[in-house]
Design a protein around this motif. Structure first.
Motif, PDB file in Angstrom:
ATOM      1  N   HIS A 220      44.503  38.248  44.083  1.00  0.00           N
ATOM      2  CA  HIS A 220      45.855  38.084  44.626  1.00  0.00           C
ATOM      3  C   HIS A 220      46.874  38.227  43.501  1.00  0.00           C
ATOM      4  O   HIS A 220      46.571  37.992  42.330  1.00  0.00           O
ATOM      5  CB  HIS A 220      46.027  36.707  45.270  1.00  0.00           C
ATOM      6  CG  HIS A 220      45.277  36.526  46.541  1.00  0.00           C
ATOM      7  ND1 HIS A 220      45.538  37.263  47.683  1.00  0.00           N
ATOM      8  CD2 HIS A 220      44.254  35.685  46.864  1.00  0.00           C
ATOM      9  CE1 HIS A 220      44.720  36.889  48.654  1.00  0.00           C
ATOM     10  NE2 HIS A 220      43.930  35.929  48.185  1.00  0.00           N
ATOM     11  N   ASN A 221      48.076  38.597  43.865  1.00  0.00           N
ATOM     12  CA  ASN A 221      49.183  38.614  42.913  1.00  0.00           C
ATOM     13  C   ASN A 221      50.423  38.104  43.616  1.00  0.00           C
ATOM     14  O   ASN A 221      50.526  38.147  44.843  1.00  0.00           O
ATOM     15  CB  ASN A 221      49.406  40.019  42.339  1.00  0.00           C
ATOM     16  CG  ASN A 221      49.673  41.034  43.426  1.00  0.00           C
ATOM     17  OD1 ASN A 221      50.760  41.083  43.986  1.00  0.00           O
ATOM     18  ND2 ASN A 221      48.679  41.858  43.743  1.00  0.00           N
ATOM     19  N   GLY A 222      51.350  37.594  42.837  1.00  0.00           N
ATOM     20  CA  GLY A 222      52.545  37.033  43.456  1.00  0.00           C
ATOM     21  C   GLY A 222      53.578  36.616  42.447  1.00  0.00           C
ATOM     22  O   GLY A 222      53.619  37.115  41.324  1.00  0.00           O
ATOM     23  N   THR A 223      54.398  35.662  42.851  1.00  0.00           N
ATOM     24  CA  THR A 223      55.497  35.200  42.012  1.00  0.00           C
ATOM     25  C   THR A 223      55.592  33.683  42.047  1.00  0.00           C
ATOM     26  O   THR A 223      55.048  33.019  42.926  1.00  0.00           O
ATOM     27  CB  THR A 223      56.845  35.773  42.486  1.00  0.00           C
ATOM     28  OG1 THR A 223      57.083  35.341  43.838  1.00  0.00           O
ATOM     29  CG2 THR A 223      56.838  37.300  42.426  1.00  0.00           C
ATOM     30  N   VAL A 224      56.302  33.152  41.068  1.00  0.00           N
ATOM     31  CA  VAL A 224      56.689  31.747  41.026  1.00  0.00           C
ATOM     32  C   VAL A 224      58.017  31.723  40.288  1.00  0.00           C
ATOM     33  O   VAL A 224      58.274  32.573  39.433  1.00  0.00           O
ATOM     34  CB  VAL A 224      55.608  30.890  40.323  1.00  0.00           C
ATOM     35  CG1 VAL A 224      55.388  31.326  38.897  1.00  0.00           C
ATOM     36  CG2 VAL A 224      55.933  29.410  40.401  1.00  0.00           C
TER      37      VAL A 224
ATOM     38  N   ILE B  25      55.383  28.892  44.303  1.00  0.00           N
ATOM     39  CA  ILE B  25      54.324  29.885  44.140  1.00  0.00           C
ATOM     40  C   ILE B  25      53.977  30.536  45.478  1.00  0.00           C
ATOM     41  O   ILE B  25      53.886  29.867  46.509  1.00  0.00           O
ATOM     42  CB  ILE B  25      53.065  29.258  43.500  1.00  0.00           C
ATOM     43  CG1 ILE B  25      52.067  30.351  43.129  1.00  0.00           C
ATOM     44  CG2 ILE B  25      52.428  28.223  44.414  1.00  0.00           C
ATOM     45  CD1 ILE B  25      50.920  29.853  42.267  1.00  0.00           C
ATOM     46  N   LYS B  26      53.844  31.855  45.456  1.00  0.00           N
ATOM     47  CA  LYS B  26      53.434  32.577  46.660  1.00  0.00           C
ATOM     48  C   LYS B  26      52.702  33.849  46.270  1.00  0.00           C
ATOM     49  O   LYS B  26      52.834  34.347  45.144  1.00  0.00           O
ATOM     50  CB  LYS B  26      54.634  32.911  47.534  1.00  0.00           C
ATOM     51  CG  LYS B  26      55.603  33.909  46.941  1.00  0.00           C
ATOM     52  CD  LYS B  26      56.720  34.217  47.937  1.00  0.00           C
ATOM     53  CE  LYS B  26      57.695  35.252  47.391  1.00  0.00           C
ATOM     54  NZ  LYS B  26      58.767  35.577  48.365  1.00  0.00           N
ATOM     55  N   ALA B  27      51.909  34.355  47.202  1.00  0.00           N
ATOM     56  CA  ALA B  27      51.176  35.605  46.993  1.00  0.00           C
ATOM     57  C   ALA B  27      51.933  36.717  47.707  1.00  0.00           C
ATOM     58  O   ALA B  27      52.037  36.719  48.941  1.00  0.00           O
ATOM     59  CB  ALA B  27      49.755  35.492  47.541  1.00  0.00           C
ATOM     60  N   THR B  28      52.473  37.654  46.944  1.00  0.00           N
ATOM     61  CA  THR B  28      53.261  38.730  47.548  1.00  0.00           C
ATOM     62  C   THR B  28      52.387  39.775  48.241  1.00  0.00           C
ATOM     63  O   THR B  28      52.895  40.584  49.024  1.00  0.00           O
ATOM     64  CB  THR B  28      54.127  39.420  46.486  1.00  0.00           C
ATOM     65  OG1 THR B  28      53.311  39.822  45.394  1.00  0.00           O
ATOM     66  CG2 THR B  28      55.209  38.474  45.986  1.00  0.00           C
ATOM     67  N   ASP B  29      51.075  39.750  47.981  1.00  0.00           N
ATOM     68  CA  ASP B  29      50.185  40.690  48.656  1.00  0.00           C
ATOM     69  C   ASP B  29      49.729  40.164  50.024  1.00  0.00           C
ATOM     70  O   ASP B  29      49.069  40.876  50.767  1.00  0.00           O
ATOM     71  CB  ASP B  29      48.961  41.001  47.785  1.00  0.00           C
ATOM     72  CG  ASP B  29      48.109  39.774  47.512  1.00  0.00           C
ATOM     73  OD1 ASP B  29      48.680  38.767  47.051  1.00  0.00           O
ATOM     74  OD2 ASP B  29      46.892  39.812  47.749  1.00  0.00           O
ATOM     75  N   ILE B  30      50.099  38.936  50.365  1.00  0.00           N
ATOM     76  CA  ILE B  30      49.778  38.372  51.676  1.00  0.00           C
ATOM     77  C   ILE B  30      51.027  38.461  52.549  1.00  0.00           C
ATOM     78  O   ILE B  30      52.065  37.865  52.244  1.00  0.00           O
ATOM     79  CB  ILE B  30      49.326  36.905  51.557  1.00  0.00           C
ATOM     80  CG1 ILE B  30      48.040  36.820  50.727  1.00  0.00           C
ATOM     81  CG2 ILE B  30      49.109  36.305  52.940  1.00  0.00           C
ATOM     82  CD1 ILE B  30      47.570  35.394  50.473  1.00  0.00           C
ATOM     83  N   THR B  31      50.936  39.186  53.639  1.00  0.00           N
ATOM     84  CA  THR B  31      52.099  39.389  54.513  1.00  0.00           C
ATOM     85  C   THR B  31      52.068  38.511  55.763  1.00  0.00           C
ATOM     86  O   THR B  31      53.096  38.309  56.408  1.00  0.00           O
ATOM     87  CB  THR B  31      52.188  40.867  54.937  1.00  0.00           C
ATOM     88  OG1 THR B  31      50.968  41.253  55.580  1.00  0.00           O
ATOM     89  CG2 THR B  31      52.404  41.756  53.715  1.00  0.00           C
ATOM     90  N   ASP B  32      50.908  38.004  56.117  1.00  0.00           N
ATOM     91  CA  ASP B  32      50.767  37.163  57.302  1.00  0.00           C
ATOM     92  C   ASP B  32      51.208  35.734  56.973  1.00  0.00           C
ATOM     93  O   ASP B  32      50.725  35.130  56.013  1.00  0.00           O
ATOM     94  CB  ASP B  32      49.317  37.167  57.779  1.00  0.00           C
ATOM     95  CG  ASP B  32      49.090  36.209  58.922  1.00  0.00           C
ATOM     96  OD1 ASP B  32      48.440  35.159  58.699  1.00  0.00           O
ATOM     97  OD2 ASP B  32      49.571  36.491  60.034  1.00  0.00           O
ATOM     98  N   ALA B  33      52.114  35.187  57.754  1.00  0.00           N
ATOM     99  CA  ALA B  33      52.691  33.867  57.490  1.00  0.00           C
ATOM    100  C   ALA B  33      51.630  32.763  57.503  1.00  0.00           C
ATOM    101  O   ALA B  33      51.659  31.858  56.658  1.00  0.00           O
ATOM    102  CB  ALA B  33      53.778  33.559  58.516  1.00  0.00           C
TER     103      ALA B  33
END
Length: 215
Positions: free
Chosen positions: A60-64, A90-98
């Motif tokens: 996974h990849n994302g931002t914080v 923190i969140k995973a930007t590759d996950i689009t499903d809420a």
């Protein structure tokens, strides 16, 4: 003999004069000017922090988000600073499903990983910035060292980065590799659970940062 006698007499007279006049001022020592560092305030809306974690079968990849911080500037050089990260962002930007995103955050916020309720922030404090000799324009030009604190545990780390100061703006960018197990994040680690097989998660994760601070 006179060549040596006259200077000696002159020195003796000078010493006697100083002793006889205790109020006489001694020669002033040369002053070394030390320029104090100036604080540049971190701009959370302009700064970014990305992360990437990998496992045997996925990743996974994302931002914080940065919460606050500063860079200490001396002349045209960044010499120190501290940044604080808000772990609840923190969140995973590759996950689009809420729903999946909510599950991901729930796991990251739990004790298996960052235990956000008890440790809401992570920090990095710069202890030194050492120029990289021969660095070309646009490349990493300094080695940044400091103390990183995650989940209440502090470790010293260092990494190459591109730093600079121009027109009232200080900036630092680069990529850091972090061994999560050194901060007590052992979930899914083969280093501690040998029989975990293809469910293993890599010990290392990466942080990509771009910090902008203004005077």
């Amino acid at each position: 003999m006179k060549k040596f006698l006259l200077p000696a007499l002159f020195a003796a007279l000078s010493l006697a004069t100083v002793q006889a006049n205790p109020g006489a001022k001694a020669p002033k020592a040369a002053k070394t000017a030390t320029k104090a560092a100036v604080t540049y305030k971190l701009q959370p809306n302009l700064s970014t922090l990305g992360w990437e974690g990998k496992a045997v079968t996925h990743g996974h990849n994302g931002t914080v988000q940065f919460a606050s911080g500063d860079l200490q500037v001396n002349g045209a050089n960044v010499v120190g600073g501290t940044v604080t990260v808000e772990m609840k962002t923190i969140k995973a930007t590759d996950i689009t499903d809420a729903e999946t995103q909510a599950k991901f955050y729930g796991h990251m916020a739990a004790d298996d990983f960052f235990l956000v309720e008890k440790f809401p922030t992570a920090t990095f404090k710069i202890t030194s910035v050492t120029p990289i000799k021969g660095a070309k324009a646009g490349e990493n030009n300094a080695t940044v060292a400091g103390d990183m604190t995650i989940k209440g545990v502090t470790n010293k780390i260092s990494f190459p980065a591109k730093v600079g100061v121009k027109d009232g703006v200080a900036a630092a960018s680069g990529t850091v590799t972090v061994d999560r197990t050194k901060y007590g994040l052992k979930y899914g680690s083969k280093s501690f659970f040998e029989s975990i097989g293809d469910k293993a998660i890599n010990d290392d994760f990466t942080l990509s940062f771009n910090v902008i601070a203004k005077k």
